[in-house]
Design a protein around this motif. Structure first.
Motif, PDB file in Angstrom:
ATOM      1  N   UNK A  44       1.731  17.879  11.118  1.00 31.83           N
ATOM      2  CA  UNK A  44       2.263  16.607  11.593  1.00 31.83           C
ATOM      3  C   UNK A  44       1.139  15.617  11.885  1.00 31.83           C
ATOM      4  N   UNK A  45       0.056  16.097  12.494  1.00 29.96           N
ATOM      5  CA  UNK A  45      -1.073  15.224  12.828  1.00 29.96           C
ATOM      6  C   UNK A  45      -1.702  14.635  11.573  1.00 29.96           C
ATOM      7  N   UNK A  46      -1.936  15.459  10.582  1.00 32.33           N
ATOM      8  CA  UNK A  46      -2.561  14.979   9.352  1.00 32.33           C
ATOM      9  C   UNK A  46      -1.635  14.007   8.635  1.00 32.33           C
ATOM     10  N   UNK A  47      -0.346  14.310   8.592  1.00 26.85           N
ATOM     11  CA  UNK A  47       0.602  13.407   7.938  1.00 26.85           C
ATOM     12  C   UNK A  47       0.602  12.038   8.612  1.00 26.85           C
ATOM     13  N   UNK A  48       0.552  12.034   9.936  1.00 28.55           N
ATOM     14  CA  UNK A  48       0.583  10.751  10.646  1.00 28.55           C
ATOM     15  C   UNK A  48      -0.735   9.990  10.517  1.00 28.55           C
ATOM     16  N   UNK A  49      -1.851  10.694  10.455  1.00 31.42           N
ATOM     17  CA  UNK A  49      -3.123  10.015  10.194  1.00 31.42           C
ATOM     18  C   UNK A  49      -3.123   9.399   8.798  1.00 31.42           C
ATOM     19  N   UNK A  50      -2.612  10.118   7.833  1.00 35.38           N
ATOM     20  CA  UNK A  50      -2.547   9.581   6.473  1.00 35.38           C
ATOM     21  C   UNK A  50      -1.586   8.404   6.407  1.00 35.38           C
ATOM     22  N   UNK A  51      -0.460   8.474   7.120  1.00 35.31           N
ATOM     23  CA  UNK A  51       0.475   7.348   7.155  1.00 35.31           C
ATOM     24  C   UNK A  51      -0.161   6.116   7.781  1.00 35.31           C
ATOM     25  N   UNK A  52      -1.081   6.323   8.707  1.00 33.91           N
ATOM     26  CA  UNK A  52      -1.791   5.201   9.337  1.00 33.91           C
ATOM     27  C   UNK A  52      -2.874   4.632   8.437  1.00 33.91           C
ATOM     28  N   UNK A  53      -3.067   5.229   7.279  1.00 33.39           N
ATOM     29  CA  UNK A  53      -4.041   4.724   6.317  1.00 33.39           C
ATOM     30  C   UNK A  53      -5.418   5.297   6.439  1.00 33.39           C
ATOM     31  N   UNK A  54      -5.598   6.335   7.265  1.00 29.79           N
ATOM     32  CA  UNK A  54      -6.936   6.887   7.481  1.00 29.79           C
ATOM     33  C   UNK A  54      -7.466   7.514   6.194  1.00 29.79           C
ATOM     34  N   UNK A  55      -8.599   7.031   5.675  1.00 28.89           N
ATOM     35  CA  UNK A  55      -9.139   7.590   4.432  1.00 28.89           C
ATOM     36  C   UNK A  55      -9.806   8.945   4.616  1.00 28.89           C
ATOM     37  N   UNK A  56     -10.078   9.314   5.858  1.00 27.12           N
ATOM     38  CA  UNK A  56     -10.615  10.622   6.235  1.00 27.12           C
ATOM     39  C   UNK A  56      -9.794  11.095   7.428  1.00 27.12           C
ATOM     40  N   UNK A  57      -9.443  12.373   7.452  1.00 26.22           N
ATOM     41  CA  UNK A  57      -8.623  12.882   8.552  1.00 26.22           C
ATOM     42  C   UNK A  57      -9.304  14.075   9.217  1.00 26.22           C
ATOM     43  N   UNK A  58      -8.786  14.445  10.370  1.00 31.72           N
ATOM     44  CA  UNK A  58      -9.149  15.694  11.041  1.00 31.72           C
ATOM     45  C   UNK A  58      -7.852  16.442  11.354  1.00 31.72           C
ATOM     46  N   UNK A  59      -7.996  17.644  11.865  1.00 28.61           N
ATOM     47  CA  UNK A  59      -6.809  18.389  12.282  1.00 28.61           C
ATOM     48  C   UNK A  59      -6.342  17.978  13.675  1.00 28.61           C
TER      49      UNK A  59
END
Length: 354
Positions: A44-59
Protein backbone atom coordinates in the motif's frame (compact mmCIF):
# COMPACT_ATOMS: atom_id res chain seq x y z
CA UNK A 1 12.15 16.53 -14.71
CA UNK A 2 15.91 16.38 -14.39
CA UNK A 3 16.18 17.52 -10.78
CA UNK A 4 16.11 14.24 -8.85
CA UNK A 5 13.80 13.94 -5.87
CA UNK A 6 13.72 11.15 -3.31
CA UNK A 7 11.96 10.28 -0.05
CA UNK A 8 14.06 9.83 3.07
CA UNK A 9 12.54 6.62 4.36
CA UNK A 10 9.80 6.12 6.89
CA UNK A 11 6.08 6.65 6.39
CA UNK A 12 3.53 6.28 9.22
CA UNK A 13 2.49 2.64 9.50
CA UNK A 14 -0.98 1.65 8.34
CA UNK A 15 -3.63 1.29 11.04
CA UNK A 16 -3.94 -2.38 10.12
CA UNK A 17 -0.23 -2.92 10.63
CA UNK A 18 -0.23 -1.12 13.98
CA UNK A 19 -3.08 -3.36 15.11
CA UNK A 20 -1.20 -6.45 13.90
CA UNK A 21 1.95 -5.34 15.75
CA UNK A 22 -0.03 -4.96 18.98
CA UNK A 23 -1.62 -8.38 18.49
CA UNK A 24 1.76 -9.94 17.81
CA UNK A 25 3.26 -8.36 20.92
CA UNK A 26 0.43 -9.78 23.05
CA UNK A 27 0.76 -13.24 21.54
CA UNK A 28 -2.57 -13.09 19.69
CA UNK A 29 -0.93 -13.10 16.24
CA UNK A 30 1.85 -15.38 15.06
CA UNK A 31 4.96 -14.44 13.07
CA UNK A 32 3.35 -15.40 9.77
CA UNK A 33 0.37 -13.19 10.46
CA UNK A 34 2.61 -10.23 11.28
CA UNK A 35 4.67 -10.79 8.13
CA UNK A 36 1.50 -10.81 6.03
CA UNK A 37 0.35 -7.54 7.58
CA UNK A 38 3.76 -5.99 6.94
CA UNK A 39 3.70 -7.04 3.30
CA UNK A 40 0.25 -5.53 2.79
CA UNK A 41 1.46 -2.28 4.37
CA UNK A 42 4.54 -2.19 2.15
CA UNK A 43 2.44 -2.77 -0.95
CA UNK A 44 0.00 0.00 0.00
CA UNK A 45 2.83 2.42 0.87
CA UNK A 46 4.64 1.89 -2.42
CA UNK A 47 1.42 2.18 -4.43
CA UNK A 48 0.59 5.48 -2.75
CA UNK A 49 4.11 6.86 -3.25
CA UNK A 50 3.90 5.96 -6.92
CA UNK A 51 0.44 7.55 -7.17
CA UNK A 52 1.96 10.73 -5.72
CA UNK A 53 4.42 10.73 -8.61
CA UNK A 54 7.52 9.75 -6.66
CA UNK A 55 10.17 8.65 -9.19
CA UNK A 56 11.99 6.75 -6.41
CA UNK A 57 10.22 4.94 -3.58
CA UNK A 58 10.99 3.25 -0.27
CA UNK A 59 9.10 0.62 1.68
CA UNK A 60 8.21 3.31 4.20
CA UNK A 61 10.08 1.25 6.82
CA UNK A 62 6.78 -0.50 7.51
CA UNK A 63 8.47 -3.64 8.84
CA UNK A 64 11.19 -1.90 10.88
CA UNK A 65 10.60 -1.61 14.63
CA UNK A 66 12.68 1.57 14.43
CA UNK A 67 15.10 3.11 11.96
CA UNK A 68 17.94 2.73 14.47
CA UNK A 69 17.81 -0.68 16.12
CA UNK A 70 16.38 -3.00 13.45
CA UNK A 71 19.80 -4.72 12.85
CA UNK A 72 19.92 -5.96 16.44
CA UNK A 73 16.24 -6.70 17.03
CA UNK A 74 16.03 -9.88 19.07
CA UNK A 75 19.74 -10.01 19.86
CA UNK A 76 20.18 -11.94 23.10
CA UNK A 77 23.03 -9.83 24.46
CA UNK A 78 21.27 -6.50 24.95
CA UNK A 79 20.06 -4.71 28.07
CA UNK A 80 17.41 -1.96 27.87
CA UNK A 81 19.36 0.70 29.79
CA UNK A 82 21.50 2.24 27.05
CA UNK A 83 22.03 5.81 25.85
CA UNK A 84 19.08 8.16 26.36
CA UNK A 85 18.16 10.51 23.51
CA UNK A 86 16.28 13.58 24.83
CA UNK A 87 13.89 15.50 22.58
CA UNK A 88 12.97 19.16 22.84
CA UNK A 89 9.42 18.48 24.04
CA UNK A 90 10.71 16.45 26.99
CA UNK A 91 10.14 12.91 25.75
CA UNK A 92 13.04 10.51 25.31
CA UNK A 93 14.04 7.44 23.37
CA UNK A 94 16.49 4.93 24.79
CA UNK A 95 18.92 2.71 22.93
CA UNK A 96 19.78 -0.76 24.20
CA UNK A 97 23.17 -1.54 25.75
CA UNK A 98 25.40 -4.34 24.51
CA UNK A 99 26.32 -6.71 27.35
CA UNK A 100 28.62 -9.19 25.59
CA UNK A 101 30.39 -9.76 22.31
CA UNK A 102 30.70 -10.36 19.53
CA UNK A 103 28.31 -7.97 17.80
CA UNK A 104 26.40 -9.63 14.99
CA UNK A 105 23.41 -8.22 13.13
CA UNK A 106 20.30 -10.32 13.53
CA UNK A 107 19.09 -9.16 10.12
CA UNK A 108 20.10 -6.90 7.26
CA UNK A 109 18.12 -4.24 5.42
CA UNK A 110 18.30 -6.05 2.09
CA UNK A 111 15.33 -8.14 3.25
CA UNK A 112 13.23 -4.96 3.32
CA UNK A 113 14.58 -4.03 -0.09
CA UNK A 114 13.65 -7.38 -1.60
CA UNK A 115 10.12 -7.11 -0.21
CA UNK A 116 9.72 -3.59 -1.62
CA UNK A 117 11.05 -4.45 -5.07
CA UNK A 118 8.39 -7.13 -5.43
CA UNK A 119 5.76 -4.38 -5.44
CA UNK A 120 7.54 -1.36 -6.97
CA UNK A 121 7.38 -0.22 -10.57
CA UNK A 122 10.08 2.44 -10.07
CA UNK A 123 13.55 2.36 -8.47
CA UNK A 124 13.69 1.56 -4.75
CA UNK A 125 15.90 3.34 -2.24
CA UNK A 126 17.03 1.57 0.92
CA UNK A 127 17.78 3.33 4.19
CA UNK A 128 20.23 1.74 6.64
CA UNK A 129 21.42 2.91 10.02
CA UNK A 130 24.90 4.42 10.08
CA UNK A 131 27.49 2.43 12.06
CA UNK A 132 28.12 5.53 14.15
CA UNK A 133 24.63 5.24 15.64
CA UNK A 134 25.13 1.60 16.56
CA UNK A 135 28.49 2.43 18.13
CA UNK A 136 26.43 3.93 20.96
CA UNK A 137 25.40 0.41 21.97
CA UNK A 138 28.85 -0.17 23.47
CA UNK A 139 28.87 0.88 27.15
CA UNK A 140 31.30 3.58 28.36
CA UNK A 141 32.76 1.25 31.00
CA UNK A 142 33.52 -1.46 28.44
CA UNK A 143 32.73 -5.16 28.24
CA UNK A 144 34.94 -7.81 29.84
CA UNK A 145 36.69 -9.85 27.17
CA UNK A 146 35.40 -7.67 24.34
CA UNK A 147 37.41 -4.45 23.95
CA UNK A 148 35.94 -1.48 22.15
CA UNK A 149 38.28 -1.83 19.17
CA UNK A 150 37.13 -5.41 18.60
CA UNK A 151 33.54 -4.17 18.78
CA UNK A 152 34.26 -1.44 16.20
CA UNK A 153 35.91 -4.00 13.91
CA UNK A 154 32.81 -6.19 14.10
CA UNK A 155 30.49 -3.21 13.63
CA UNK A 156 32.38 -1.97 10.56
CA UNK A 157 32.27 -5.44 9.02
CA UNK A 158 28.55 -5.81 9.68
CA UNK A 159 27.77 -2.35 8.30
CA UNK A 160 29.83 -2.97 5.16
CA UNK A 161 28.08 -6.30 4.59
CA UNK A 162 24.65 -4.68 4.93
CA UNK A 163 25.43 -1.91 2.44
CA UNK A 164 26.90 -4.41 -0.04
CA UNK A 165 23.88 -6.67 0.23
CA UNK A 166 21.61 -3.74 -0.56
CA UNK A 167 23.71 -2.58 -3.51
CA UNK A 168 23.87 -6.10 -4.88
CA UNK A 169 20.15 -6.48 -4.23
CA UNK A 170 19.38 -3.71 -6.69
CA UNK A 171 18.94 -0.65 -4.50
CA UNK A 172 18.76 2.58 -6.46
CA UNK A 173 20.76 4.13 -3.63
CA UNK A 174 21.65 3.11 -0.09
CA UNK A 175 21.16 5.90 2.44
CA UNK A 176 22.97 5.96 5.78
CA UNK A 177 20.84 7.61 8.45
CA UNK A 178 23.19 9.83 10.45
CA UNK A 179 20.86 11.85 12.69
CA UNK A 180 23.22 11.36 15.63
CA UNK A 181 25.76 13.62 13.91
CA UNK A 182 24.05 16.86 14.86
CA UNK A 183 23.02 15.48 18.25
CA UNK A 184 26.65 14.67 19.04
CA UNK A 185 27.50 18.38 19.01
CA UNK A 186 24.83 18.99 21.62
CA UNK A 187 26.22 16.24 23.82
CA UNK A 188 29.86 17.16 23.13
CA UNK A 189 30.28 20.73 21.81
CA UNK A 190 34.03 20.14 21.38
CA UNK A 191 33.26 17.98 18.35
CA UNK A 192 35.30 15.04 19.57
CA UNK A 193 32.41 12.58 19.40
CA UNK A 194 31.47 13.85 15.96
CA UNK A 195 35.02 13.28 14.75
CA UNK A 196 34.83 9.69 16.03
CA UNK A 197 31.53 9.21 14.21
CA UNK A 198 32.92 10.55 10.93
CA UNK A 199 36.04 8.40 11.26
CA UNK A 200 34.00 5.24 11.89
CA UNK A 201 31.60 5.90 9.02
CA UNK A 202 34.48 6.61 6.65
CA UNK A 203 36.16 3.43 7.83
CA UNK A 204 33.21 1.66 6.23
CA UNK A 205 32.63 3.93 3.24
CA UNK A 206 36.27 3.78 2.15
CA UNK A 207 35.84 0.05 1.50
CA UNK A 208 33.64 0.84 -1.49
CA UNK A 209 34.71 1.86 -4.99
CA UNK A 210 34.02 5.29 -6.42
CA UNK A 211 31.25 3.82 -8.56
CA UNK A 212 29.68 2.17 -5.52
CA UNK A 213 29.90 5.36 -3.46
CA UNK A 214 27.95 7.15 -6.20
CA UNK A 215 25.03 4.96 -5.07
CA UNK A 216 25.56 5.63 -1.37
CA UNK A 217 24.22 8.64 0.47
CA UNK A 218 24.16 10.11 3.98
CA UNK A 219 21.13 11.73 5.59
CA UNK A 220 21.38 14.35 8.31
CA UNK A 221 18.63 15.99 10.31
CA UNK A 222 17.99 17.11 13.92
CA UNK A 223 15.81 14.08 14.58
CA UNK A 224 12.07 13.87 14.12
CA UNK A 225 9.89 11.96 16.56
CA UNK A 226 6.43 12.70 17.95
CA UNK A 227 6.59 16.12 16.27
CA UNK A 228 9.78 17.06 18.12
CA UNK A 229 13.51 17.23 17.39
CA UNK A 230 16.60 16.51 19.46
CA UNK A 231 19.11 18.99 18.06
CA UNK A 232 17.50 21.70 15.92
CA UNK A 233 19.12 24.27 18.23
CA UNK A 234 22.61 23.10 17.21
CA UNK A 235 24.23 25.33 14.59
CA UNK A 236 24.60 23.47 11.31
CA UNK A 237 27.89 25.30 10.74
CA UNK A 238 29.51 23.02 13.30
CA UNK A 239 28.31 19.86 11.56
CA UNK A 240 28.30 20.39 7.82
CA UNK A 241 32.02 20.88 7.13
CA UNK A 242 32.75 17.59 8.90
CA UNK A 243 29.69 15.84 7.45
CA UNK A 244 30.81 16.64 3.92
CA UNK A 245 34.10 14.81 4.58
CA UNK A 246 32.19 11.53 4.51
CA UNK A 247 33.06 9.44 1.46
CA UNK A 248 29.57 9.33 -0.02
CA UNK A 249 28.22 10.43 -3.37
CA UNK A 250 24.98 11.94 -2.07
CA UNK A 251 23.97 13.98 0.94
CA UNK A 252 20.38 14.45 2.13
CA UNK A 253 20.22 17.62 4.23
CA UNK A 254 17.25 18.75 6.31
CA UNK A 255 16.61 22.36 5.31
CA UNK A 256 12.88 23.18 5.15
CA UNK A 257 12.66 23.60 8.94
CA UNK A 258 15.84 25.68 9.20
CA UNK A 259 15.27 29.33 10.21
CA UNK A 260 18.06 30.61 7.94
CA UNK A 261 18.41 28.34 4.88
CA UNK A 262 20.70 30.76 3.04
CA UNK A 263 23.24 30.54 5.85
CA UNK A 264 23.16 26.72 5.72
CA UNK A 265 23.43 26.66 1.94
CA UNK A 266 26.42 28.99 2.03
CA UNK A 267 28.24 26.57 4.35
CA UNK A 268 27.40 23.64 2.06
CA UNK A 269 28.61 25.55 -0.99
CA UNK A 270 31.88 26.42 0.71
CA UNK A 271 32.65 22.79 1.65
CA UNK A 272 31.00 20.93 -1.24
CA UNK A 273 33.27 18.11 -2.46
CA UNK A 274 33.66 17.40 -6.15
CA UNK A 275 31.19 15.02 -7.78
CA UNK A 276 28.73 15.08 -4.89
CA UNK A 277 25.01 15.72 -5.14
CA UNK A 278 23.13 17.48 -2.33
CA UNK A 279 19.45 16.75 -1.84
CA UNK A 280 17.92 19.62 0.14
CA UNK A 281 14.90 19.12 2.34
CA UNK A 282 11.89 20.99 0.94
CA UNK A 283 9.09 19.56 3.11
CA UNK A 284 8.95 19.50 6.90
CA UNK A 285 7.44 16.26 8.27
CA UNK A 286 6.92 17.83 11.70
CA UNK A 287 4.83 20.74 10.38
CA UNK A 288 1.21 19.53 9.98
CA UNK A 289 0.61 22.07 7.23
CA UNK A 290 1.16 20.67 3.74
CA UNK A 291 3.50 22.78 1.66
CA UNK A 292 2.29 24.02 -1.71
CA UNK A 293 4.21 23.08 -4.86
CA UNK A 294 5.04 26.76 -5.25
CA UNK A 295 6.64 26.88 -1.79
CA UNK A 296 8.70 23.84 -2.68
CA UNK A 297 9.72 25.46 -5.97
CA UNK A 298 10.87 28.59 -4.19
CA UNK A 299 12.92 26.55 -1.70
CA UNK A 300 14.65 24.80 -4.58
CA UNK A 301 15.35 28.09 -6.33
CA UNK A 302 16.87 29.42 -3.10
CA UNK A 303 19.18 26.40 -3.03
CA UNK A 304 20.06 26.89 -6.69
CA UNK A 305 21.43 30.36 -5.88
CA UNK A 306 24.14 28.60 -3.87
CA UNK A 307 24.58 25.17 -5.49
CA UNK A 308 24.93 24.17 -9.17
CA UNK A 309 21.64 22.81 -10.50
CA UNK A 310 23.36 19.71 -11.85
CA UNK A 311 24.46 18.82 -8.31
CA UNK A 312 21.14 19.51 -6.65
CA UNK A 313 18.18 17.34 -5.71
CA UNK A 314 15.27 17.47 -3.28
CA UNK A 315 14.00 15.33 -0.41
CA UNK A 316 11.86 15.51 2.69
CA UNK A 317 13.61 16.86 5.76
CA UNK A 318 13.34 13.55 7.59
CA UNK A 319 11.37 10.36 7.67
CA UNK A 320 7.74 10.79 8.68
CA UNK A 321 7.76 8.05 11.35
CA UNK A 322 11.26 6.80 12.24
CA UNK A 323 9.86 4.84 15.20
CA UNK A 324 7.01 2.44 14.51
CA UNK A 325 4.80 3.79 17.29
CA UNK A 326 4.95 7.41 16.08
CA UNK A 327 1.51 8.31 14.73
CA UNK A 328 1.85 12.08 15.20
CA UNK A 329 1.71 12.54 11.41
CA UNK A 330 -1.04 10.89 9.38
CA UNK A 331 -0.37 8.86 6.27
CA UNK A 332 -2.59 11.27 4.33
CA UNK A 333 -0.43 14.23 5.36
CA UNK A 334 2.77 12.35 4.53
CA UNK A 335 1.64 11.45 1.01
CA UNK A 336 0.31 14.97 0.41
CA UNK A 337 3.72 16.36 1.32
CA UNK A 338 5.39 13.87 -1.02
CA UNK A 339 3.13 15.00 -3.87
CA UNK A 340 3.95 18.65 -3.12
CA UNK A 341 7.66 17.82 -3.15
CA UNK A 342 7.44 16.06 -6.50
CA UNK A 343 5.30 18.74 -8.14
CA UNK A 344 7.32 21.61 -6.67
CA UNK A 345 10.59 20.05 -7.80
CA UNK A 346 9.19 19.81 -11.34
CA UNK A 347 8.22 23.50 -11.20
CA UNK A 348 11.75 24.39 -10.08
CA UNK A 349 13.31 22.31 -12.83
CA UNK A 350 11.24 24.15 -15.40
CA UNK A 351 12.19 27.52 -13.92
CA UNK A 352 15.86 26.57 -13.99
CA UNK A 353 15.63 25.18 -17.50
CA UNK A 354 17.10 21.81 -16.53
Amino acid sequence: MTLPTEPIGSVPRTPELLAAMAAHASGELDDAGLAAAQDLAVRDTIARLEEAGSPVVTDGEQAKPSFATYPVAGLDRLAPDGVVIPFADGHTRRLPRLTAGPLRYTGHADRYLAAARRHAKVPVKQAVIAPSALSLLYPPDGIDGYPREAFLDDLANEAEAEIRRCLEGGAHVVQLDFTEGRLSLKLDPSGGVLEQFVELNNRVLERFSEAERARIGVHTCPGGDLDSTHSLDVDYAGLLPRLLRLKAGNFYVQLASEPDPDKVLAVIAEHLPADVRVFVGVTDPIDPRVETPEEVRDRVLTAARHLPADRLGTCDDCGFSPFADDTSTSRETAFAKVRARVEGTALAAAALGV
